[in-house]
Design a protein around this motif. Structure first.
Motif, PDB file in Angstrom:
ATOM      1  N   PHE A 124      34.363  38.453  35.329  1.00 25.94           N
ATOM      2  CA  PHE A 124      36.117  38.656  35.184  1.00 25.94           C
ATOM      3  C   PHE A 124      36.243  36.972  35.823  1.00 25.94           C
ATOM      4  CE2 PHE A 124      39.148  38.529  38.282  1.00 25.94           C
ATOM      5  CZ  PHE A 124      40.415  38.856  37.459  1.00 25.94           C
ATOM      6  N   ALA A 125      35.390  36.471  36.962  1.00 25.15           N
ATOM      7  CA  ALA A 125      35.444  35.158  36.907  1.00 25.15           C
ATOM      8  C   ALA A 125      36.028  33.766  35.860  1.00 25.15           C
ATOM      9  CB  ALA A 125      35.445  34.217  38.153  1.00 25.15           C
ATOM     10  N   ALA A 126      34.859  34.311  34.999  1.00 24.54           N
ATOM     11  CA  ALA A 126      34.455  33.472  33.968  1.00 24.54           C
ATOM     12  C   ALA A 126      35.488  33.644  33.021  1.00 24.54           C
ATOM     13  CB  ALA A 126      33.165  33.874  33.178  1.00 24.54           C
ATOM     14  N   THR A 127      36.443  34.992  32.679  1.00 22.94           N
ATOM     15  CA  THR A 127      36.857  35.518  31.494  1.00 22.94           C
ATOM     16  C   THR A 127      38.489  34.203  32.112  1.00 22.94           C
ATOM     17  OG1 THR A 127      35.845  37.488  31.692  1.00 22.94           O
ATOM     18  CG2 THR A 127      38.085  37.402  30.760  1.00 22.94           C
ATOM     19  N   MET A 128      38.692  34.170  33.606  1.00 23.17           N
ATOM     20  CA  MET A 128      39.806  34.122  33.894  1.00 23.17           C
ATOM     21  C   MET A 128      40.141  32.508  33.688  1.00 23.17           C
ATOM     22  SD  MET A 128      42.360  36.105  34.897  1.00 23.17           S
ATOM     23  CE  MET A 128      41.620  36.907  33.281  1.00 23.17           C
ATOM     24  N   THR A 151      40.425  32.547  43.782  1.00 17.58           N
ATOM     25  CA  THR A 151      40.582  31.217  42.933  1.00 17.58           C
ATOM     26  C   THR A 151      40.377  30.882  41.530  1.00 17.58           C
ATOM     27  OG1 THR A 151      38.305  31.061  43.774  1.00 17.58           O
ATOM     28  CG2 THR A 151      40.016  30.345  45.107  1.00 17.58           C
ATOM     29  N   ALA A 152      40.001  32.207  41.063  1.00 17.10           N
ATOM     30  CA  ALA A 152      40.116  32.206  38.984  1.00 17.10           C
ATOM     31  C   ALA A 152      41.042  32.185  38.645  1.00 17.10           C
ATOM     32  CB  ALA A 152      38.618  33.205  39.408  1.00 17.10           C
ATOM     33  N   ILE A 153      41.470  33.774  39.674  1.00 13.49           N
ATOM     34  CA  ILE A 153      43.011  33.709  38.851  1.00 13.49           C
ATOM     35  C   ILE A 153      44.047  32.629  38.855  1.00 13.49           C
ATOM     36  CG2 ILE A 153      44.771  35.563  39.502  1.00 13.49           C
ATOM     37  CD1 ILE A 153      42.994  37.478  40.122  1.00 13.49           C
ATOM     38  N   THR A 154      43.644  32.038  40.277  1.00 17.82           N
ATOM     39  CA  THR A 154      44.463  31.102  40.864  1.00 17.82           C
ATOM     40  C   THR A 154      44.844  29.840  39.805  1.00 17.82           C
ATOM     41  OG1 THR A 154      44.788  31.620  42.973  1.00 17.82           O
ATOM     42  CG2 THR A 154      46.513  29.443  42.457  1.00 17.82           C
TER      43      THR A 154
END
Length: 204
Positions: free
Chosen positions: A102-106, A14-17
């Motif tokens: 990683f999610a925070a970066t995205m 969901t972070a990438i999306t």
């Protein structure tokens, strides 16, 4: 543990999306295919919900990791003083920490995406004042700073561009240029070539 891994995976997905609409223009720049820049702009209205789902998924994963629920089997093992098997890396707090980072970066990608766009080298030329023209292009489809940077980058590649400033907040690009070296039609073509569309033109 499988359910925990699925939750972590869902959080990362969901972070990438959530940032696809902003990542795609940068990928388009790297690949040299400007036309795909706006491919995922339709995801922008869903971004707040996707970010919320990411936070919920990873938050729940951290809750499970910090406050594990002991099963009956684990209680029996503890009673028998058995040695606990070494956990796989994917089941550790370290992996969850990496997934969270990683999610925070995205999610924060739109705030630093501009660093991927090289600043165009402007040749120093003498322009007649009578040749200077300033035009505002109203643009449909820009959803974040990355979109605006992509428009600016492609317009600045044209000859005779003095200043080009795009804003996703204002949904526009204001371009000052030497009309003896490039035309209004050329600029509109460059903007449309990014996948975003000029819907109105105002001569200043």
């Amino acid at each position: 543990m499988k359910s925990e891994n699925k939750i972590i995976g869902a959080g990362m997905l969901t972070a990438i999306t959530a940032s696809l609409c902003c990542i795609t223009p940068v990928l388009a720049l790297i690949a040299g295919t400007s036309g795909i820049a706006s491919t995922f702009s339709w995801l922008d209205p869903l971004r707040p919900y996707l970010i919320g789902l990411t936070i919920l998924a990873l938050g729940f994963a951290w809750y499970q990791k910090l406050f594990p629920k002991e099963t009956d089997t684990e209680k029996e093992i503890d009673c028998e003083c058995a040695t606990e098997e070494k956990r796989k890396f994917i089941q550790t707090k370290t992996f969850l920490g990496i997934a969270t980072l990683f999610a925070a970066t995205m999610i924060s990608f739109p705030h630093y995406s501009h660093i991927f766009y090289p600043k165009p080298e402007k040749e120093v030329v003498i322009v007649k004042e009578s040749n200077i023209q300033k035009v505002e292009f109203k643009i449909d489809g820009m959803t974040c700073a990355s979109c605006a940077e992509h428009v600016q980058h492609d317009v600045n590649k044209l000859p005779g561009i003095i200043v080009a400033t795009a804003s996703y907040d204002n949904k526009n690009a204001v371009v000052e240029f030497d009309n003896s070296r490039t035309s209004l039609a050329d600029i509109q073509k460059a903007i449309d070539g990014t996948g975003y569309k000029v819907i109105e033109t105002n001569i200043k």
